[in-house]
Design a protein around this motif. Sequence first.
Motif, short mmCIF file in Angstrom:
data_model
loop_
_atom_site.label_atom_id
_atom_site.label_comp_id
_atom_site.label_asym_id
_atom_site.label_seq_id
_atom_site.Cartn_x
_atom_site.Cartn_y
_atom_site.Cartn_z
N ASP A 100 -20.96 -28.96 16.32
CA ASP A 100 -22.25 -28.55 15.76
C ASP A 100 -22.15 -27.22 15.01
O ASP A 100 -22.76 -27.05 13.97
N THR A 101 -21.34 -26.30 15.56
CA THR A 101 -21.23 -24.98 14.92
C THR A 101 -20.62 -25.06 13.53
O THR A 101 -20.93 -24.23 12.68
N VAL A 102 -19.77 -26.05 13.29
CA VAL A 102 -19.18 -26.23 11.96
C VAL A 102 -20.27 -26.55 10.95
O VAL A 102 -20.35 -25.96 9.88
N VAL A 103 -21.13 -27.49 11.32
CA VAL A 103 -22.23 -27.89 10.42
C VAL A 103 -23.19 -26.72 10.23
O VAL A 103 -23.67 -26.46 9.12
N GLN A 104 -23.47 -25.98 11.31
CA GLN A 104 -24.36 -24.83 11.22
C GLN A 104 -23.82 -23.78 10.25
O GLN A 104 -24.55 -23.23 9.43
N LYS A 105 -22.53 -23.48 10.35
CA LYS A 105 -21.93 -22.47 9.47
C LYS A 105 -21.95 -22.92 8.01
O LYS A 105 -22.28 -22.13 7.12
N ILE A 106 -21.61 -24.18 7.76
CA ILE A 106 -21.61 -24.67 6.39
C ILE A 106 -23.02 -24.60 5.81
O ILE A 106 -23.23 -24.16 4.68
N ILE B 238 -29.38 -27.46 14.14
CA ILE B 238 -29.10 -28.82 13.69
C ILE B 238 -29.25 -29.80 14.84
O ILE B 238 -29.18 -29.42 16.01
N GLU B 239 -29.45 -31.04 14.46
CA GLU B 239 -29.33 -32.17 15.37
C GLU B 239 -28.31 -33.08 14.71
O GLU B 239 -28.46 -33.45 13.56
N LYS B 240 -27.25 -33.40 15.44
CA LYS B 240 -26.15 -34.14 14.84
C LYS B 240 -25.79 -35.34 15.68
O LYS B 240 -25.69 -35.27 16.89
N GLY B 241 -25.61 -36.46 14.98
CA GLY B 241 -25.09 -37.66 15.61
C GLY B 241 -23.67 -37.90 15.13
O GLY B 241 -23.03 -36.99 14.60
N GLU B 242 -23.20 -39.12 15.27
CA GLU B 242 -21.83 -39.44 14.83
C GLU B 242 -21.72 -39.55 13.32
O GLU B 242 -20.67 -39.26 12.75
N ILE C 91 -31.08 -30.85 9.63
CA ILE C 91 -30.86 -29.41 9.63
C ILE C 91 -32.18 -28.68 9.44
O ILE C 91 -32.99 -29.05 8.59
N ASP C 92 -32.38 -27.63 10.24
CA ASP C 92 -33.54 -26.74 10.11
C ASP C 92 -33.02 -25.35 9.78
O ASP C 92 -32.12 -24.85 10.47
#
Length: 179
Positions: free
Chosen positions: A52-58, A100-104, A109-110
């Motif tokens: 999740d942190t990867v998506v948050q940082k991007i 974020i809320e992430k699935g597979e 993203i908020d």
Amino acid sequence: MADDQSTAARRVAAVPAKDADQARQADEIGGARTSRPASPLQTEQGNTSIADTVVQKIAGISAREVPGVYAMGNAARRAFDQLAERIPGSQTNASGGVSIEKGEKQTAIDVTVVVEYGASIVEVSNNIRRNIISAVERTTGLEVIEVNVTVSDVHLPTDGDSDDSSTGAKTSSTGTELE
């Protein structure tokens, strides 16, 4: 009485059409599912999982790139980040103001931002969405289903500008005097 019969006849005639429409829509939806390619993260050779942190940082980095974004997060988050930056060896928090809320295969993203005064909030929000969707989908392979933007504040030119009021000299963020 004739009106009642014609109304009832219309209802009866409408029901099969409605069922036919529902069946057609179900076929279209089913066809869309089977024709949609599998996620690039799930292959025959193995699966890739992204933290999740990867998506948050991007998302945080791509939101900060948009002109008109002054800062990320609400007031409490920004105050905490300012304190954390004073600690020697600490790193800048690129994911502040992003959840974020992430699935597979998909993510939502908020982001919470502070917009510079004078910038169009609508344009800045749309540019944030475009930038985040592009960056996250390109780098992670996840489908971004939504990006919600919350504008928590507007930065006024006098809010945080460094200005030495005794001499009238303006200084940069590094402390050097500006001419």
